[in-house]
Enzyme design. Structure first.
Site, short mmCIF file in Angstrom:
data_model
loop_
_atom_site.label_atom_id
_atom_site.label_comp_id
_atom_site.label_asym_id
_atom_site.label_seq_id
_atom_site.Cartn_x
_atom_site.Cartn_y
_atom_site.Cartn_z
N LYS A 136 0.86 -1.19 0.00
CA LYS A 136 0.00 0.00 0.00
C LYS A 136 0.89 1.24 0.00
O LYS A 136 1.88 1.29 0.74
CB LYS A 136 -0.88 -0.03 1.25
CG LYS A 136 -1.88 1.12 1.34
CD LYS A 136 -2.77 0.95 2.59
CE LYS A 136 -3.83 2.01 2.71
NZ LYS A 136 -4.67 1.86 3.90
N SER A 154 -9.72 1.80 2.95
CA SER A 154 -8.89 2.55 2.05
C SER A 154 -7.84 1.72 1.31
O SER A 154 -7.32 2.18 0.28
CB SER A 154 -8.16 3.65 2.84
OG SER A 154 -7.28 3.07 3.78
N SER A 177 -9.74 -0.49 7.26
CA SER A 177 -9.19 -0.42 5.90
C SER A 177 -8.47 -1.66 5.39
O SER A 177 -8.09 -1.70 4.22
CB SER A 177 -8.23 0.76 5.79
OG SER A 177 -8.99 1.92 5.63
N1 GLN Z 1 -12.98 3.94 6.18
C1 GLN Z 1 -12.44 4.49 7.41
C2 GLN Z 1 -12.21 5.97 7.28
O1 GLN Z 1 -12.65 6.51 6.33
C3 GLN Z 1 -11.22 3.73 7.79
C4 GLN Z 1 -9.98 4.20 7.16
C5 GLN Z 1 -8.81 3.38 7.52
O2 GLN Z 1 -8.91 2.36 8.19
N2 GLN Z 1 -7.66 3.84 7.08
O3 GLN Z 1 -11.63 6.58 8.10
#
Ligand code: GLN
Length: 487
Positions: free
Chosen positions: A80, A155, A179
């Site tokens: 990532k 994400s 994420s």
């Molecule tokens: N979807 C969550 C957010 O928008 C989690 C993001 C993450 O885990 N990096 O914050």
């Protein structure tokens, strides 16, 4: 026979060991696959073929001399684009870091090198890991390999889609509020968020430091164990790193005894798709048939989890992202004429709207007039959420739930409705707030052909227990052996 690019890392390691395949050949197969499907999937932000092939050649040479480095020698892994690899771009999918090249390796990157893994390239994400669909990337939208009109989750959507589409057998992601688990669920693969402190975050671009963890994506639970084994462990460069004993995860996979599984009623309330609910009910029946006892439990503060998460995450994000000031590093606006202008214009020009939204809200909740009302109060409710889990774990060994309330949604469907988007994380954020480990594996497919994710939450540092329970289900079903045909 299934295609080589859909094989598990465990199978590929066996082929390398038997010398029926070299690491250079394997790396070429994956590079070819990336070229064939990535124009449609859009998982990779950058590749460095020459470097990957050089690493593969070095692995083959080690193998020929019988001097392998570690568990993943010769196996391609994707990263990532928030985890530092020296000499490679580190964009965080943001324009503000468009030309930034990392001057150092993250600790997990060093661990991968020490294991002999081949680093394949940088994977797409929501800008600074803020989002649940990967649509917030400043560069491209990643598509779900099961249906290109749908999101891959986020994400870490690039990591999940790349593994799902057979572009890499393994990938790393980060999980601040879901994420890793949510995109794993959307793409029908395995993903694990380790206990807070198990894996070093040195070299991870921070979103919310009290919540962030790095973790593995893989085709199956055994491969999750392999990759976790490589990255877990104490690191003095991360002050939150724990000096916990690291078990041999895959040795424990088949060894565990039936135990008590908690079913939290709050995770089955409104907003859960019928198909998701039915798939999870079948899972519960499966475990009961296999001698596990299931216990109805309550985690009463669950409905506070989304607001509490957002207050804390935004507060920490606003402070973490202050470093991107156009002065020390990151994009500097050519229009700026003085120092204040550099801050305003550089940040104004190159952060996307979701990042700006969170910085503004985060700064607001930390401002002296509102600190008590929002941030301090959120921390208190966070303690209640932790206590809910502690109490539940007095009577059960693991907790079972859906990973997401629905299957993947369509690209564009929620992008203009941040609150709807935030609700995708309803089943995952409490785990980050309490620092616990959790994993997601596929447990079914909807009528529309989209994967459904099953989540197991465990006690701190009980990753092996989670993986062994998930392994039992995985072995008895073929969900980890279904592959998308990308059209
Ligand atoms: N979807 C969550 C957010 O928008 C989690 C993001 C993450 O885990 N990096 O914050």
């Amino acid at each position: 026979m299934e295609e080589l690019f859909f094989k598990s890392a465990e199978d590929l390691l066996q082929m390398l060991a038997k010398k029926s395949l070299s690491s250079v050949e394997l790396t070429q197969i994956f590079l070819k696959r990336i070229k064939a499907v990535d124009p449609k999937i859009q998982a990779f932000l950058s590749l460095d073929e020459e470097r990957s092939l050089q690493q593969a050649k070095a692995s083959d040479e080690r193998r020929a001399k019988g001097k392998l480095l570690g568990l993943l020698d010769g196996i391609p892994v994707g990263m990532k684009d928030v985890i530092a690899e020296k000499g490679q771009p580190l964009t965080c999918a943001s324009k503000i870091l468009e030309h930034y090249i990392s001057p150092y390796d993250a600790t997990v990157t060093e661990s991968l090198y020490r294991s002999g893994a081949i680093l394949m390239g940088r994977l797409n994400l929501d800008e600074f890991a803020m989002g649940s669909s990967t649509e917030n990337s400043a560069y491209q939208k990643t598509h779900n390999p099961w249906n290109l009109a749908y999101i891959p989750g986020g994400s870490s959507g690039g990591s999940a889609a790349a593994v799902c589409a057979g572009e890499v057998p393994l990938a790393l992601g980060s999980d601040t509020g879901g994420s890793i688990r949510q995109p794993a669920a959307c793409c029908g693969i395995a993903g694990l968020k380790p206990t807070y402190g198990l894996v070093s975050r040195y070299g991870l671009s921070a979103l919310a430091s009290s919540l962030d963890q790095i973790g593995p994506f893989a085709r199956n639970v055994t491969d999750l164990g392999l990759l976790l084994q490589v990255i877990a462990g104490y690191d003095e460069r991360d002050s939150t790193s724990c000096n916990a004993e690291i078990p041999n995860y895959n040795q424990l996979l088949k060894k565990q005894q039936p135990c008590r599984i908690g079913i939290p009623k709050e995770y089955f309330s409104e907003g859960i798709d019928l198909e998701v609910r039915q798939a999870i009910e079948n899972v519960i029946k499966f475990y009961e048939k296999n001698g596990y006892s299931t216990v109805d439990i309550s985690l009463p503060h669950t409905h506070y989890a989304i607001p509490v998460y957002h207050v804390i995450m935004m507060a920490e994000a606003s402070s973490n992202l202050a470093r991107f000031d156009g002065i020390r590093y990151s994009h500097r606006s050519p229009k700026a004429t003085n120092a204040t202008d550099i801050y305003f214009k550089s940040r104004g020009e190159s952060f996307g709207s979701e990042v700006k939204r969170r910085i503004i809200l985060g700064t607001y909740v930390l401002s002296s007039n509102h600190l008590e009302a929002y941030y301090v109060r959120a921390q208190k409710v966070r303690t209640r959420i932790c206590e809910d889990f502690a109490k539940a774990f007095e009577t059960v060994d693991v907790i079972l739930s859906p990973t997401t309330p629905t299957t993947a949604f369509k690209l564009g469907e929620k992008i203009n409705d941040p609150l709807q988007m935030y609700l995708s994380d309803i089943c995952t954020v409490s785990v980050n707030l309490s620092g616990l480990p959790a994993l997601s594996i596929p447990c079914g497919f909807s009528k529309a052909g989209l994967p459904i994710g099953l989540q197991f939450i465990g006690k701190a540092f009980h990753e092996s227990e989670l993986m062994s329970i998930a392994y039992l289900f995985e072995k008895a079903h073929d969900f980890a052996l279904r592959f998308p045909s990308i059209t």
